[in-house]
Design an enzyme around this catalytic site. Structure first.
Site, PDB file in Angstrom:
ATOM      1  N   LYS A  92       2.889   6.798   5.300  1.00  0.00           N
ATOM      2  CA  LYS A  92       2.222   5.757   4.681  1.00  0.00           C
ATOM      3  C   LYS A  92       2.759   4.313   5.015  1.00  0.00           C
ATOM      4  CE  LYS A  92      -1.245   4.047   2.609  1.00  0.00           C
ATOM      5  NZ  LYS A  92      -1.192   3.079   3.505  1.00  0.00           N
TER       6      LYS A  92
ATOM      7  N   SER B 191       0.810  -1.210  -0.038  1.00  0.00           N
ATOM      8  CA  SER B 191       0.077  -0.176  -0.037  1.00  0.00           C
ATOM      9  C   SER B 191       0.722   1.361  -0.020  1.00  0.00           C
ATOM     10  CB  SER B 191      -0.843   0.036   1.289  1.00  0.00           C
ATOM     11  OG  SER B 191      -1.938  -0.926   1.000  1.00  0.00           O
TER      12      SER B 191
ATOM     13  N   LYS C 268      -0.054   3.940  -2.713  1.00  0.00           N
ATOM     14  CA  LYS C 268      -1.186   4.792  -2.512  1.00  0.00           C
ATOM     15  C   LYS C 268      -0.597   6.284  -2.518  1.00  0.00           C
ATOM     16  CE  LYS C 268      -4.618   1.766  -0.303  1.00  0.00           C
ATOM     17  NZ  LYS C 268      -4.118   0.569  -0.279  1.00  0.00           N
TER      18      LYS C 268
ATOM     19  N   SER D 237      -5.649   3.510   4.600  1.00  0.00           N
ATOM     20  CA  SER D 237      -5.010   2.541   3.711  1.00  0.00           C
ATOM     21  C   SER D 237      -6.368   1.848   2.983  1.00  0.00           C
ATOM     22  CB  SER D 237      -4.216   1.432   4.135  1.00  0.00           C
ATOM     23  OG  SER D 237      -3.178   0.910   3.048  1.00  0.00           O
TER      24      SER D 237
END
Length: 314
Positions: free
Chosen positions: A233, A69, A72, A126
Site C-alpha cells: 500500500k 492512504s 486503506k 488507492s
C-alpha cells in the site's frame, strides 16, 4: 571476505536477535540510522520479520504522523472482519461530508460495483471514492465504520494511532511506523488483502450504467518478481509525504517494511532497496542531499510541535 563477514553479522543480529535490537530503540523516538541501520530518505521507518511485531530496525518508529492512504489497509481489515458479503453490489453515493483533500474520481455517482472489486481498487489503485463507499456501505453505517477502525487499532496495540476517515485524505489520520507493522501483520492474515493489494492491473466492471475502468497498482515493485511482494500500500498527502508499507521477499525472508514521509515519488522504493541491500550485506547506502535536507526540516518541525505540546501540558 570482509563484506561477507559483515553480511553474516548483520543477518545474525537481525534474524536471530530481533527483540534485542528493538528493545534498544523502543521509546527513544529517534534512532541513529547511521549507527543502527541503513541511510533512508524516509523520515520515519520500521522493519520487521513478517509475523513479528518486534522491529529489527526503526527510525523514529514511535512517532505519530499522518499516514495518508496507508489508512486503506485498516479500511480493508474492517471490511473483511465485518463479514459483509463480498459479492454484494455497492452504490457509489455522493459524499455526505466534504472530503478533507482533493477526492477526484473517475467513478460515476450512482453506479454500482461488487464489494470485492471496490475493495480491490481501493487497495491496489488507492481509489478514494472506493474506500469512502466501503465505509458508507458498512452494516452499521459510516460513523460505526470509523469507530471500528479505531477499535481494531486499539485491539492490535496500536497506541499511537487514530483514524477520522477511511480514505487517508485527512491529515488527522495518524499512526507510527511501529504501529503499522502490527497492522500489516494483521492484514496479511487475510488472503483477499494480499491478493487485492498486489494486483498489477485490473479492469473494473460497473453497472447502472454499465461501463468499465482500468486501474493500475501504485507500487511499481509489485511488477518485479524478484521482490515477491505479498502485500502493498502506498500513500501521499502533502502533510504525510510519500509513504509505503509492504511485505516482500528480502534475502529469503518475508519482511515487513514501513516507510513514512519521503520527499520524492520514488524515494520509498529506493529506501526499500537500501533496506534489502543492508540486510544482505550491511551496506548503509546513500540518499540524495535534497532528501537529507527534507528529513532535517521535517524532524525539526516534528520536534518543535512535540516541544510545544509538552510545554502546554506542563
Amino acid at each position: 571476505m570482509y563484506r561477507k563477514s559483515i553480511a553474516g553479522l548483520v543477518l545474525l543480529l537481525i534474524f536471530s536477535l530481533p527483540v534485542v535490537v528493538h528493545a534498544a530503540q523502543k521509546g527513544s523516538g529517534n534512532v541513529d540510522a547511521d549507527i543502527q541501520g541503513p541511510n533512508l530518505a524516509s523520515v520515519n521507518a520500521a522493519v520487521a520479520l513478517a509475523g513479528s511485531n518486534d522491529l529489527v530496525f526503526g527510525k523514529n518508529a514511535d512517532r505519530s504522523v499522518p499516514i495518508a492512504s496507508i489508512t486503506k489497509v485498516m479500511t480493508a481489515l474492517v471490511v473483511l472482519e465485518s463479514l459483509a458479503p463480498l459479492d454484494e453490489w455497492l452504490v457509489f453515493q455522493k459524499r455526505h461530508t466534504p472530503a478533507a483533500a482533493n477526492a477526484y474520481s473517475r467513478i460515476r455517482i450512482g453506479s454500482q460495483m461488487r464489494r470485492a472489486d471496490v475493495l480491490r481498487i481501493a487497495l491496489m489503485s488507492s481509489e478514494n471514492f472506493a474506500a469512502y463507499t466501503l465505509a458508507r456501505s458498512h452494516p452499521g453505517g459510516f460513523d460505526a465504520f470509523i469507530e471500528a477502525m479505531n477499535a481494531k487499532a486499539k485491539s492490535l496495540g496500536m497506541t499511537g494511532t487514530r483514524f477520522v476517515d477511511p480514505t487517508g485524505l485527512s491529515a488527522e489520520n495518524l499512526s507510527t511506523a511501529g504501529d503499522l507493522v502490527r497492522l500489516v501483520n494483521a492484514a496479511s492474515k487475510h488472503p483477499e488483502i494480499r491478493e487485492y493489494s498486489t494486483t498489477g492491473y485490473f479492469i473494473g466492471q460497473f453497472r447502472k450504467p454499465g461501463y468499465s475502468l482500468s486501474f493500475g497498482n501504485t507500487n511499481a515493485l509489485v511488477h518485479r518478481e524478484s521482490w515477491g511482494v505479498g502485500l502493498s500500500k502506498t500513500g501521499y498527502l502533502s502533510e504525510a509525504g510519500r509513504c509505503l508499507v509492504m511485505v516482500s521477499n528480502m534475502n529469503g525472508r518475508q519482511v515487513v517494511t514501513v516507510l513514512l514521509d519521503s520527499l520524492g515519488t520514488r524515494s520509498p522504493m529506493g529506501d526499500a532497496g537500501r533496506i534489502k541491500r543492508w540486510l544482505d550485506s550491511g551496506a548503509k547506502g546513500q540518499v540524495a542531499e535534497a532528501a537529507r535536507q527534507y528529513a532535517q526540516q521535517k524532524n525539526a518541525a516534528y520536534n518543535s510541535v512535540a516541544h510545544s505540546t509538552r510545554a502546554a501540558l506542563d
